[in-house]
Write a protein that holds these residues in place. Structure first.
Motif, short mmCIF file in Angstrom:
data_model
loop_
_atom_site.label_atom_id
_atom_site.label_comp_id
_atom_site.label_asym_id
_atom_site.label_seq_id
_atom_site.Cartn_x
_atom_site.Cartn_y
_atom_site.Cartn_z
N GLY A 56 4.22 1.97 -3.99
CA GLY A 56 3.62 1.19 -5.07
C GLY A 56 4.59 0.50 -5.99
N SER A 59 4.17 -5.08 -4.69
CA SER A 59 2.92 -5.43 -4.02
C SER A 59 3.25 -5.73 -2.56
N ALA A 69 -1.20 3.91 -2.56
CA ALA A 69 -0.25 3.24 -3.46
C ALA A 69 -0.57 1.77 -3.64
N GLY A 70 -1.63 1.28 -2.99
CA GLY A 70 -2.04 -0.10 -3.19
C GLY A 70 -1.66 -1.07 -2.10
N THR A 71 -1.05 -0.58 -1.03
CA THR A 71 -0.69 -1.46 0.07
C THR A 71 -1.94 -2.01 0.75
#
Length: 371
Positions: A24, A27, A160-162
Motif C-alpha cells: 500500500g 497505488s 492493501a489496495g492493489t
C-alpha cells in the motif's frame, strides 16, 4: 484515463509477491493477460523448497526466504507453507563414485547421510536394486503449498489496495516522458513506473515499450502423473537422480515424474511433447520395478532464464522508469519472499532488506545493467 504509481505486467508469483510487499505504499495495478492469475509457470510448478542444489546465489535467496515460509505474517495462510518431504539422491553404478564424492564435499556444511542401496529401497520399496548403486539422504526438502502462498500474496495485495485486472493483455505501451500510456484488452491506463514481471514474455514486453531486451528465454519443463496402486505415498521422500536427469515425488496420491527437461520454447500456453512424456516414463521404469501402463495426466510449464541464469531485477539502464522483475527460472516460487521484498525496496527507494547483507548477497548481481 486512470493513473497509477506502478503498473505491474504479469499476474504470476513475481508480480503478486511484489504487489504484496509494496504494502500500500504506492497505488498499484497488476495486469494479467489470462483470465486467471498464476496460469502459466506459477500454476504448473511442482515447487519444492531446498537450501542446496541450485547456484550459490539462488541458495542464498532460499536462505533469505526461509523465515517467511517458516513463520508467515498473521492472516497470510490458514495452513503451513512448507511440508517436510525429505529427499534421496540416487545414482547408478556408473555414477556411484561421483555421488560419494559429492557427499564428501557437501556433508561438512549440510545434514547429508550416506545410505546403502538397501536403506534407500527400504524407504522407497519400488526402487530397483539393479539400478540404485549409491544414495544419500537430505532431510531438508520441503513441499511448498503453492496455492496457499500465492493466494496469500493476492489477498494481501488486495487488502492493501492493489487493483488486479485479469484478461488485460497488453497491446501497446508508450512513454510520454512522465507516464507510461498502456493499452490493454480491458482498456487504457497510465502509470509513472512500469514493472515487467511477465515471465516468458518479458523480452516481448520490453520490445513493445521500446526498452532493450535482456535475452530472457522461456524453457519447457514436463511433468506426468503415474498411479502406484496399493501403496501409501504420503510419507515418501522425493527421489532425485544425481545429475538431475529425472526426479519423482508424491503428488495428491500419485507420483509426479519429470525428466527435468529444459527445452527453449516460445512463450505460450505450453503443452508437453510426446517425446518428453516418453522420457519421463523411461527414466522412471529404469530406476524402479514399476511398469507404467498409462499416464493419466501430463502437463508442461515455462521456466524463463536470462543468459547467466540469474534473475533480472532493477531499473532498465535505457529507461529508469521501466523496472525488470524477470528471469527467475525454476526458483521463482522458492525465492518470491526474498525477491518480492527486494524489488519493493528498490521501487520505494528504501533500504535493501538486511537479510541480503546477512548472507553476503549483493543485489547488484541481479541488475539489468550487467548485460
Amino acid at each position: 484515463m486512470q493513473t497509477y504509481d506502478i503498473a505491474i505486467i504479469g499476474g504470476g508469483i513475481a508480480g503478486l509477491s511484489l504487489a504484496y510487499f509494496l504494502a500500500g505504499t504506492r497505488s498499484v495495478v497488476v495486469l494479467e493477460r489470462e483470465d486467471a492469475l498464476g496460469y502459466h509457470a506459477t500454476g504448473r510448478s511442482a515447487a519444492e523448497f531446498v537450501l542446496r542444489y541450485n547456484s550459490e546465489e539462488v541458495c542464498k535467496l532460499a536462505a533469505i526466504s526461509q523465515p517467511f515460509f517458516d513463520t508467515p505474517p498473521d492472516n497470510f495462510s490458514a495452513v503451513p507453507l512448507l511440508r517436510q518431504r525429505g529427499g534421496i539422491t540416487i545414482a547408478n553404478a556408473e555414477k556411484a563414485g561421483r555421488l560419494r564424492a559429492r557427499l564428501e564435499a557437501e556433508a561438512p556444511h549440510a545434514p547429508l547421510t550416506l545410505m546403502t542401496p538397501d536403506e534407500a529401497i527400504e524407504q522407497v520399496p519400488f526402487l530397483d536394486p539393479a539400478y540404485v548403486a549409491a544414495a544419500f539422504c537430505d532431510p531438508e526438502f520441503w513441499d511448498i503449498e503453492v496455492e496457499s502462498l500465492f493466494q496469500g500474496y493476492v489477498k494481501g495485495a488486495r487488502r492493501a489496495g492493489t487493483e488486479i485486472r485479469t484478461g488485460a493483455s497488453v497491446r501497446d505501451i508508450r512513454d510520454d516522458g512522465r507516464h507510461w500510456r498502456i493499452e490493454t484488452a480491458g482498456g487504457p491506463l497510465a502509470a509513472r513506473m512500469l514493472v515487467n514481471a511477465s515471465g516468458g514474455w518479458a523480452d516481448g514486453v520490453a520490445a513493445i515499450a521500446g526498452v532493450l531486451p535482456k535475452g530472457i528465454v522461456p524453457h519447457r519443463r514436463t511433468a506426468v502423473l503415474i498411479d502406484v496402486p496399493g501403496m501409501d505415498l504420503s510419507a515418501m521422500p522425493e527421489i532425485n537422480e544425481l545429475d538431475e536427469a529425472f526426479y519423482f515425488k508424491p503428488d495428491a496420491g500419485r507420483l509426479l515424474v519429470s525428466p527435468a527437461d529444459e527445452t527453449p520454447c516460445e512463450p505460450a500456453d505450453v503443452q508437453p511433447e510426446e517425446i518428453d512424456i516418453a522420457w519421463a516414463v523411461h527414466h522412471f521404469e529404469e530406476a524402479t520395478t514399476i511398469k507404467v501402463d498409462r499416464v493419466p495426466k501430463s502437463w508442461a510449464g515455462m521456466r524463463s532464464f536470462a543468459p547467466d541464469r540469474l534473475p533480472v531485477i532493477g531499473a532498465a539502464p535505457d529507461n529508469p522508469r521501466f523496472f525488470w522483475l524477470a528471469g527467475q527460472g525454476g526458483y521463482g516460487i522458492l525465492s518470491s519472499p526474498a525477491l518480492g521484498a527486494l524489488a519493493a525496496s528498490m521501487l520505494c527507494e528504501s533500504t535493501v532488506p538486511e537479510s541480503f547483507s546477512q548472507v553476503s548477497l549483493d543485489p547488484a548481481l541481479f541488475s539489468p545493467g550487467r548485460f
